[in-house]
Scaffold this motif. Structure first.
Motif, PDB file in Angstrom:
ATOM      1  N   ILE A   1      69.675  48.311  45.687  1.00 49.59           N
ATOM      2  CA  ILE A   1      70.712  49.188  45.160  1.00 49.59           C
ATOM      3  C   ILE A   1      70.523  49.213  43.639  1.00 49.59           C
ATOM      4  N   PRO A   2      71.121  50.181  42.926  1.00 50.19           N
ATOM      5  CA  PRO A   2      70.884  50.311  41.488  1.00 50.19           C
ATOM      6  C   PRO A   2      71.195  49.047  40.686  1.00 50.19           C
ATOM      7  N   ARG A   3      70.400  48.839  39.644  1.00 44.38           N
ATOM      8  CA  ARG A   3      70.569  47.764  38.651  1.00 44.38           C
ATOM      9  C   ARG A   3      70.405  46.380  39.253  1.00 44.38           C
ATOM     10  N   SER A   4      69.515  46.267  40.228  1.00 41.99           N
ATOM     11  CA  SER A   4      69.237  44.970  40.848  1.00 41.99           C
ATOM     12  C   SER A   4      67.972  44.321  40.292  1.00 41.99           C
ATOM     13  N   GLY A   5      67.253  45.023  39.433  1.00 44.34           N
ATOM     14  CA  GLY A   5      66.002  44.502  38.900  1.00 44.34           C
ATOM     15  C   GLY A   5      64.780  45.039  39.611  1.00 44.34           C
TER      16      GLY A   5
ATOM     17  N   LYS B   1      77.102  39.802  39.888  1.00 44.72           N
ATOM     18  CA  LYS B   1      77.570  41.158  40.135  1.00 44.72           C
ATOM     19  C   LYS B   1      78.253  41.788  38.923  1.00 44.72           C
ATOM     20  N   LEU B   2      78.909  40.983  38.078  1.00 47.27           N
ATOM     21  CA  LEU B   2      79.564  41.553  36.906  1.00 47.27           C
ATOM     22  C   LEU B   2      78.518  42.113  35.942  1.00 47.27           C
ATOM     23  N   ARG B   3      77.432  41.363  35.725  1.00 49.80           N
ATOM     24  CA  ARG B   3      76.370  41.870  34.854  1.00 49.80           C
ATOM     25  C   ARG B   3      75.750  43.134  35.439  1.00 49.80           C
TER      26      ARG B   3
ATOM     27  N   SER C   1      75.666  46.750  33.620  1.00 50.63           N
ATOM     28  CA  SER C   1      74.417  47.487  33.487  1.00 50.63           C
ATOM     29  C   SER C   1      74.531  48.882  34.099  1.00 50.63           C
ATOM     30  N   THR C   2      75.226  48.969  35.230  1.00 50.40           N
ATOM     31  CA  THR C   2      75.425  50.267  35.883  1.00 50.40           C
ATOM     32  C   THR C   2      76.265  51.187  35.015  1.00 50.40           C
ATOM     33  N   ALA C   3      77.342  50.663  34.467  1.00 48.58           N
ATOM     34  CA  ALA C   3      78.217  51.460  33.611  1.00 48.58           C
ATOM     35  C   ALA C   3      77.470  51.960  32.378  1.00 48.58           C
TER      36      ALA C   3
ATOM     37  N   GLU D   1      84.968  48.603  36.281  1.00 51.75           N
ATOM     38  CA  GLU D   1      85.655  48.201  37.507  1.00 51.75           C
ATOM     39  C   GLU D   1      85.188  49.030  38.695  1.00 51.75           C
ATOM     40  N   GLN D   2      85.001  50.344  38.488  1.00 49.62           N
ATOM     41  CA  GLN D   2      84.513  51.213  39.556  1.00 49.62           C
ATOM     42  C   GLN D   2      83.114  50.796  39.988  1.00 49.62           C
ATOM     43  N   SER D   3      82.264  50.489  39.016  1.00 50.27           N
ATOM     44  CA  SER D   3      80.900  50.065  39.311  1.00 50.27           C
ATOM     45  C   SER D   3      80.899  48.751  40.070  1.00 50.27           C
ATOM     46  N   ASP D   4      81.790  47.850  39.668  1.00 50.87           N
ATOM     47  CA  ASP D   4      81.888  46.548  40.319  1.00 50.87           C
ATOM     48  C   ASP D   4      82.312  46.694  41.783  1.00 50.87           C
TER      49      ASP D   4
END
Length: 210
Positions: free
Chosen positions: A20-24, A133-135, A139-141, A169-172
């Motif tokens: 999924i996005p921003r997982s590396g 998950k917060l990071r 990163s997604t935001a 918060e939405q991204s999280d």
């Protein structure tokens, strides 16, 4: 013995990086390409990119999708017959539907896993996750604000990022509600899971796939 004959019939090895996005995943696939022994993993089956990749090989994914898939598998390999590609969860269902719709890799009774294995010989799944998950949400935001999902030469941010608690918060919430394999009935046995932090600590581990 059956496994040996299968390898003789299909010398090519395939793998898919599932994420999924921003997982590396960009870090992982860039590292895999740099080895020159692990294929050239990119999002060959991202709908908006298929036309560009098809044009490079004289293939039209709209007119002949099975030919496009086979063309990628047969040409985007390294010298050791390895083909890799990346799939994101948000277009997985569409990709499976397109494969099924061709009737070249299975029919309505064929399960998703078998259909993928028919399209990609000796397929192995590589699942990459990010434990913090917060990071990942931050990163997604940031990527949503700047339009930069990957730092590349010639690409610039469309605007400077700003702190937006609601967007974070939405991204999280979306990250916690999304898991690649929950998006389909895929339950692969030939799979590996790697986390973002581990790759950052030991980049050489990108070769663990093989």
């Amino acid at each position: 013995m059956g496994g040996l004959f299968h390898k003789l019939r299909h010398p090519r090895r395939c793998y898919v990086v599932c994420t999924i996005p921003r997982s590396g995943s960009n870090l992982l696939t860039d590292g895999l390409r740099a080895t020159r022994q692990a294929g050239m993993p990119k999002q060959f089956f991202l709908p908006k990119s298929e036309g560009r990749y098809g044009a490079e090989l004289g293939l039209d994914p709209n007119a002949d999708y099975p030919g496009y898939v086979s063309g990628m598998v047969n040409t985007k390999t390294t010298h050791n017959e390895v083909f890799g590609f990346k799939l994101m969860s948000w277009y997985l269902d569409d990709f499976l539907a397109r494969l099924r719709g061709t009737h070249a890799f299975g029919d309505a009774a064929t399960d998703d896993l078998t259909m993928l294995q028919n399209a990609f010989p000796r397929l192995r799944f590589v699942h990459i996750v990010r434990r913090h998950k917060l990071r990942q949400a931050l990163s997604t935001a940031r990527a949503l604000q700047t339009g930069l999902w990957k730092v590349q030469q010639g690409k610039a941010a469309v605007r400077e990022p700003q702190f937006d608690a609601q967007l974070i918060e939405q991204s999280d919430r979306k990250i916690f509600g999304t898991h690649f394999f929950s998006e389909s009935a895929l339950l692969p046995s030939r799979s590996s899971t790697k986390n973002y932090a581990g790759i950052m600590r030991q980049p050489s581990e990108v070769c663990w796939i093989f």
